[in-house]
Design a protein around this motif. Structure first.
Motif, mmCIF file in Angstrom:
data_model
loop_
_atom_site.group_PDB
_atom_site.id
_atom_site.type_symbol
_atom_site.label_atom_id
_atom_site.label_comp_id
_atom_site.label_asym_id
_atom_site.label_seq_id
_atom_site.Cartn_x
_atom_site.Cartn_y
_atom_site.Cartn_z
ATOM 1 N N CYS A 86 0.874 -1.191 0.000
ATOM 2 C CA CYS A 86 0.000 0.000 0.000
ATOM 3 C C CYS A 86 0.900 1.228 0.000
ATOM 4 C CB CYS A 86 -0.929 -0.016 1.205
ATOM 5 S SG CYS A 86 -2.075 -1.414 1.228
ATOM 6 N N ARG A 87 1.464 1.512 -1.142
ATOM 7 C CA ARG A 87 2.537 2.509 -1.203
ATOM 8 C C ARG A 87 2.073 3.947 -0.989
ATOM 9 N NH1 ARG A 87 2.775 0.503 -6.875
ATOM 10 N NH2 ARG A 87 1.610 1.946 -8.199
ATOM 11 N N LYS A 88 0.734 4.230 -1.095
ATOM 12 C CA LYS A 88 0.241 5.589 -0.852
ATOM 13 C C LYS A 88 -0.354 5.756 0.552
ATOM 14 C CE LYS A 88 -0.711 6.880 -5.648
ATOM 15 N NZ LYS A 88 -1.721 7.423 -6.593
ATOM 16 N N LEU A 89 -0.305 4.720 1.349
ATOM 17 C CA LEU A 89 -0.873 4.796 2.701
ATOM 18 C C LEU A 89 -0.031 5.737 3.556
ATOM 19 C CD1 LEU A 89 -2.984 3.703 4.696
ATOM 20 C CD2 LEU A 89 -1.383 1.870 5.262
ATOM 21 N N HIS A 90 -0.634 6.852 3.953
ATOM 22 C CA HIS A 90 0.128 7.813 4.756
ATOM 23 C C HIS A 90 -0.540 8.075 6.101
ATOM 24 C CE1 HIS A 90 -2.749 11.139 4.153
ATOM 25 N NE2 HIS A 90 -2.910 10.648 2.940
ATOM 26 N N GLU A 91 -1.838 7.729 6.225
ATOM 27 C CA GLU A 91 -2.558 7.972 7.474
ATOM 28 C C GLU A 91 -2.920 6.639 8.120
ATOM 29 O OE1 GLU A 91 -6.667 10.104 9.024
ATOM 30 O OE2 GLU A 91 -5.908 10.539 7.020
ATOM 31 N N MET A 92 -2.248 6.315 9.188
ATOM 32 C CA MET A 92 -2.492 5.051 9.885
ATOM 33 C C MET A 92 -2.311 5.280 11.379
ATOM 34 S SD MET A 92 -3.105 1.894 10.414
ATOM 35 C CE MET A 92 -3.292 1.243 8.780
ATOM 36 N N VAL A 93 -3.435 5.287 12.100
ATOM 37 C CA VAL A 93 -3.390 5.409 13.553
ATOM 38 C C VAL A 93 -3.586 4.018 14.128
ATOM 39 C CG1 VAL A 93 -4.437 6.420 15.601
ATOM 40 C CG2 VAL A 93 -4.286 7.758 13.479
ATOM 41 N N ILE A 94 -2.550 3.486 14.750
ATOM 42 C CA ILE A 94 -2.642 2.155 15.347
ATOM 43 C C ILE A 94 -3.424 2.273 16.647
ATOM 44 C CG2 ILE A 94 -1.325 0.250 16.328
ATOM 45 C CD1 ILE A 94 0.902 0.909 14.379
ATOM 46 N N PRO A 95 -4.523 1.510 16.797
ATOM 47 C CA PRO A 95 -5.344 1.618 18.011
ATOM 48 C C PRO A 95 -4.539 1.403 19.278
ATOM 49 C CG PRO A 95 -6.454 0.300 16.356
ATOM 50 C CD PRO A 95 -5.068 0.527 15.839
ATOM 51 N N GLU A 96 -5.003 2.034 20.350
ATOM 52 C CA GLU A 96 -4.254 2.047 21.600
ATOM 53 C C GLU A 96 -4.079 0.669 22.226
ATOM 54 O OE1 GLU A 96 -6.177 4.861 24.088
ATOM 55 O OE2 GLU A 96 -5.423 6.596 22.990
ATOM 56 N N LYS A 97 -4.957 -0.264 21.920
ATOM 57 C CA LYS A 97 -4.859 -1.592 22.532
ATOM 58 C C LYS A 97 -4.196 -2.611 21.609
ATOM 59 C CE LYS A 97 -8.725 -0.942 25.684
ATOM 60 N NZ LYS A 97 -10.029 -1.441 26.177
ATOM 61 N N MET A 98 -3.550 -2.126 20.552
ATOM 62 C CA MET A 98 -2.870 -3.026 19.621
ATOM 63 C C MET A 98 -1.759 -3.781 20.352
ATOM 64 S SD MET A 98 -2.756 -4.232 16.600
ATOM 65 C CE MET A 98 -3.972 -3.152 15.901
ATOM 66 N N MET A 99 -1.748 -5.106 20.205
ATOM 67 C CA MET A 99 -0.778 -5.933 20.904
ATOM 68 C C MET A 99 0.306 -6.505 19.990
ATOM 69 S SD MET A 99 -3.475 -7.818 23.549
ATOM 70 C CE MET A 99 -2.808 -9.347 23.105
ATOM 71 N N TYR A 100 -0.046 -6.739 18.719
ATOM 72 C CA TYR A 100 0.866 -7.539 17.903
ATOM 73 C C TYR A 100 0.779 -7.099 16.445
ATOM 74 C CZ TYR A 100 3.108 -11.853 16.225
ATOM 75 O OH TYR A 100 3.950 -12.761 15.650
ATOM 76 N N ILE A 101 1.937 -6.906 15.820
ATOM 77 C CA ILE A 101 2.025 -6.558 14.395
ATOM 78 C C ILE A 101 2.868 -7.639 13.724
ATOM 79 C CG2 ILE A 101 2.765 -4.840 12.705
ATOM 80 C CD1 ILE A 101 2.397 -2.712 14.884
#
Length: 838
Positions: free
Chosen positions: A739-754
């Motif tokens: 997703c080469r144009k993805l510039h806005e990504m807010v990772i939710p506060e309860k995110m545990m694993y990527i």
């Protein structure tokens, strides 16, 4: 005047008999005109009222059918006592008024239509609040719609009207509104069936109400308040009728399908019974009960919280409703619907259901308003110094790091609400209303099976403060705070916080419900049910095929039908799937590959109770433009719409009737014309659901227990923004890779694993915040994210993989950790060393 002259020549002067004939003709024409207009005129009206959760009742919107718009009055009139008829165009005659007490009144115009008469009553009801909330302005507006004769007779009309209305709220109308008589009658009666009324704290939805509408001298109809008659139809007290009514309300038509079973299991004086059930390929509905034969361990607090019935077969969703509690019998009856990803097995298999461990509960409801009026005062409050053991946010604008002030619990009121439960304080701190409750005694419950829980649960019931100009309730609960001062890890204090000031005290509704765990009944209850008992055969049942309007169907043994692939499907450009076929079979499923590669298909209409779209059902339908998913939909199969390159819109209902939707692997992969995607709540997705949707620009994701799945948006080269709901905890392998144009990504506060390669190649990402809940980032998760300039790390413990930022300039990317700025290269080296040590 030629038409009038021709009329005289043909019929001569009008006598009394002719006038009678003409009157009947006119009435007939009026009725016919109104009937025609009614077919065209439909208007929806909603009466505002208090929300049930905030006050007394939730106002039900009303829909009424309108009718005759009316005809334009003309200045030429017939003298009241003139027996000679003056010929006029028929529409002028229709517009004439009538005599009332020997005096000519104005001709009824459009206000005499059914639509307008109902509207006047609706306008009256709109101001019909309970006496506690009714204002002089409300009464004055209602009096404008009351007849002059009644107001003159009443003397002080405002007080008289207030007395007639009493403490009842007229909340809304259902179907079945009828008006007696015809235009010109001195009095017409509007009868409203299924009207929604609220009396005190209870709401009733089956009232019948009548309003007499008197014809005024101005040609309008006015209400005679003394004529308002309210009657409650006889409501059955038979338990079976109550259960059936609730079942029909929840799942219309299900009572006709349920098959009696009457199997039970009894242990330790607790009886579990399966009363009735039915299987419909992907669904099981059943009615079951729990009864305490020895005491009151099954009680009113048990409502759907005793334990979930479970099935040893795999299922995807469950919905359970409370049907009836019989206090004398200590018996609760429930209805349950389960939905499955695959068709249920044959009649030779067994459906297993059961329950383990029954926690016994006790409920107490406390009205806080009397305590607020007697003890409520403004306080400075003290800061909550002990750490919160639990906390719960309800307001949308509350900062999570807010420093809370609570009432001074070192000087409690000590008012007993129940055993071991006391009200220790109530009052205002600033613009917040607080109520503080203290729990004493042993609140820990641990079973031999290892179940551990807090003894109490607690929440606000009715609440709210009427503050805005239109009289709507605007108060809401901000938080429920809980803390521990004994060091045992269980909360001893709970404090409710909601908006409100002392000036709002007289209009505050504030009720608290508390449930306590009393004990456990530790055992296991099981019932084995052969599937053969749960099927209800339809006419011509059996696995047969049927054809109708060019579509082929499989007729299933449970009375449902599945759309099958067919040679004729390839030539269709528009398809409407019917609700049922062959008289008795409901169409609930579009089968595997039913319309695969139907390149001429441009539109598809699905029935309201469709539950499943099979694998590859519409794959390769390159001309399909838009799809509206039925509210009953439960699953969309693998590759169901893969390669539908012209598909621009996927429309889901905000609240789906099934309560849950499962979207299979690659369901919308390669839909290159999709620009935006909105998904409803309670949804799960397989891998690569939207992979390679090259023009997808924005995505709004609800909370999904499975998180963002593997390759879900991989290859979406024009995707610029993604909004993920709070509570999302997992981003899968390759989820946003490419997703080469993805510039806005807010990772939710309860995110545990990527997971690995989750954002590989997202070269437009310019900043990143890793929340404090994140404990793992896998290999190459941000490989090729060359646009990143800053990374904020809030987590304290992080296991991080290899080459996470491969291809990025580690020396010129700043990482902020604990208010300290480091280069990505230095921070990443330290993080890797810690990971390898652990």
């Amino acid at each position: 005047m030629k038409k009038a002259e021709d009329f005289r020549k043909a019929f001569g002067p009008a006598d009394a008999g002719f006038r009678t004939v003409m009157q009947k003709t006119i009435e007939g024409l009026k009725a016919e005109e109104e009937k025609k207009k009614a077919a065209r005129d439909f208007r929806r009206f909603r009466v505002p009222a208090l929300a049930a959760a905030m006050a007394v009742v939730l106002i039900v919107g009303i829909a009424v059918r309108g009718g005759f718009h009316g005809l334009i009055n003309r200045p030429d009139e017939i003298a009241p006592n003139d027996i000679q008829y003056t010929a006029q165009p028929i529409e002028t005659t229709l517009a004439q008024g009538t005599e009332q007490n020997g005096t000519a009144t104005a001709a009824p115009d459009e206000n005499e239509t059914d639509h307008a008469l109902i509207q006047r009553v609706v306008d009256f009801a709109e101001r019909w609040n309970s006496r506690e909330e009714r204002t002089d302005e409300d009464l004055d507006e209602m009096l404008k719609l009351c007849s002059a004769e009644w107001k003159e007779k009443a003397g002080n009309a405002r007080e008289a009207l207030d007395e007639i209305l009493g403490d009842t709220i007229c909340a809304g109308f259902g179907d079945g509104n009828e008006i007696s008589g015809s235009a010109g009658d001195p009095v017409r009666t509007l009868t409203c069936e299924n009207i929604l009324l609220a009396v005190g704290n209870k709401t009733y939805d089956k009232f019948r109400m009548e309003f007499d509408l008197c014809l005024g001298k101005d040609g309008l109809r006015y209400i005679n308040p003394e004529s308002i008659r309210r009657t409650m139809p006889q409501i059955s007290t038979d338990p079976q009728d109550i259960i059936n009514d609730k079942l029909e309300e929840t799942w219309p038509g299900i009572t006709k399908e349920l098959v009696p079973v009457n199997l039970s299991c009894e242990k330790q004086g607790v009886r579990m019974e399966l009363i009735s059930a039915v299987v419909n390929r992907f669904e099981v509905y059943y009615v079951w009960s729990l009864q305490d034969l020895e005491g009151d361990r099954v009680n009113s607090a048990s409502s759907n919280k005793i334990s979930e019935i479970y099935n040893y077969e795999t299922y995807s969703a469950q919905d359970t409703v409370d049907l009836l509690y019989e206090e004398a019998e200590h018996k609760y009856t429930y209805g349950t619907k389960r939905m499955y990803d695959q068709a249920l097995p044959t009649d030779d298999d067994v459906f297993m259901m059961g329950m383990e461990d029954m926690p016994v509960r006790h409920r107490v409801t406390a009205d806080m308003v009397p305590y607020l009026k007697e003890y409520g005062k403004t306080e400075k409050g003290i800061e909550l110094t002990s750490p919160l053991d639990t906390y719960c946010w309800y307001g949308q604008d509350v900062e999570e790091d807010k420093t809370w002030k609570v009432l001074d619990y070192t000087h409690p009121l000590d008012i007993a609400l129940d055993e071991d439960i006391t009200l220790t304080g109530i009052g205002w701190i600033g613009d917040e209303l607080h109520a503080q409750i203290h729990f004493t005694g042993n609140r820990g419950m641990i079973s031999e099976r290892g179940y551990e829980g807090i003894r109490f649960e607690t929440w606000l019931g009715d609440y709210g403060i009427r503050t805005d100009e239109e009289g709507e309730y605007t108060g809401y609960e901000l938080a429920m705070l809980a803390w521990d001062d004994t060091g045992d890890g269980l909360p001893d204090w709970v404090e409710y916080v909601m908006t409100g000031t002392p000036e709002d005290a007289d209009r505050t509704l504030f009720e608290v419900e508390l449930e306590t765990f009393e004990s456990f009944v530790e055992d296991t209850w099981k019932i084995e049910v052969p599937f053969g008992l749960l099927r209800q055969d339809a006419e011509n049942s059996g696995e047969t095929e049927y054809e109708e309007n060019g579509l082929r169907y499989a007729l299933n043994a449970d009375g449902t039908a599945t759309v099958l692939p067919g040679a004729d499907n390839k030539q269709m450009d528009e398809i409407v799937i019917p609700a049922g076929v062959n008289n008795s079979y409901r169409v609930t499923e579009i089968g595997e590959g039913a319309f695969e590669d139907c390149t001429e298909l441009k539109s598809i209409t699905m029935p309201d109770h469709l539950t499943h779209i099979g694998n590859r059902a519409f794959r390769g339908c390159t001309a399909l433009k838009s799809v509206t998913m039925p509210g009953s939909l439960f699953s969309i199969g693998e590759s169901a719409f893969e390669g539908c390159t012209d598909l621009t819109d996927i429309l889901f209902r905000e609240e789906n009737d099934s309560g849950f939707i499962n979207i299979g692997r690659k369901a919308f992969s390669g839909c290159n014309s999709l620009i935006s995607v909105w998904l409803p709540k309670n949804i799960t997705c397989g891998e690569a659901v939207f992979a390679d949707c090259e023009n997808l620009d924005s995505v709004i994701l609800p909370y999904m227990a499975t998180g963002v799945t593997e390759n879900m948006f991989s290859g979406c080269v024009n995707l610029t923004s993604v909004s993920m709901a709070d509570g999302m905890t997992y981003i899968g392998k390759g989820a946003f890779s490419g997703c080469r144009k993805l510039h806005e990504m807010v990772i939710p506060e309860k995110m545990m694993y990527i997971a690995e390669e989750a954002f590989k190649g997202c070269e437009s990402l310019d900043s990143l915040v890793i929340p404090e809940t994140t404990w793992g980032i896998e290999d190459r998760a941000f490989e090729g994210c060359t646009g990143i300039k800053t990374i904020t790390v809030q987590t304290k413990e992080l296991e991080i993989g290899e080459d996470v930022w491969k291809g990025c300039d580690g020396k010129n990317i700043n990482v902020m950790v604990d208010d300290e700025t480091k280069s990505l290269a230095d921070w990443y080296k330290e993080a890797r060393e810690k990971t390898e040590e652990t």
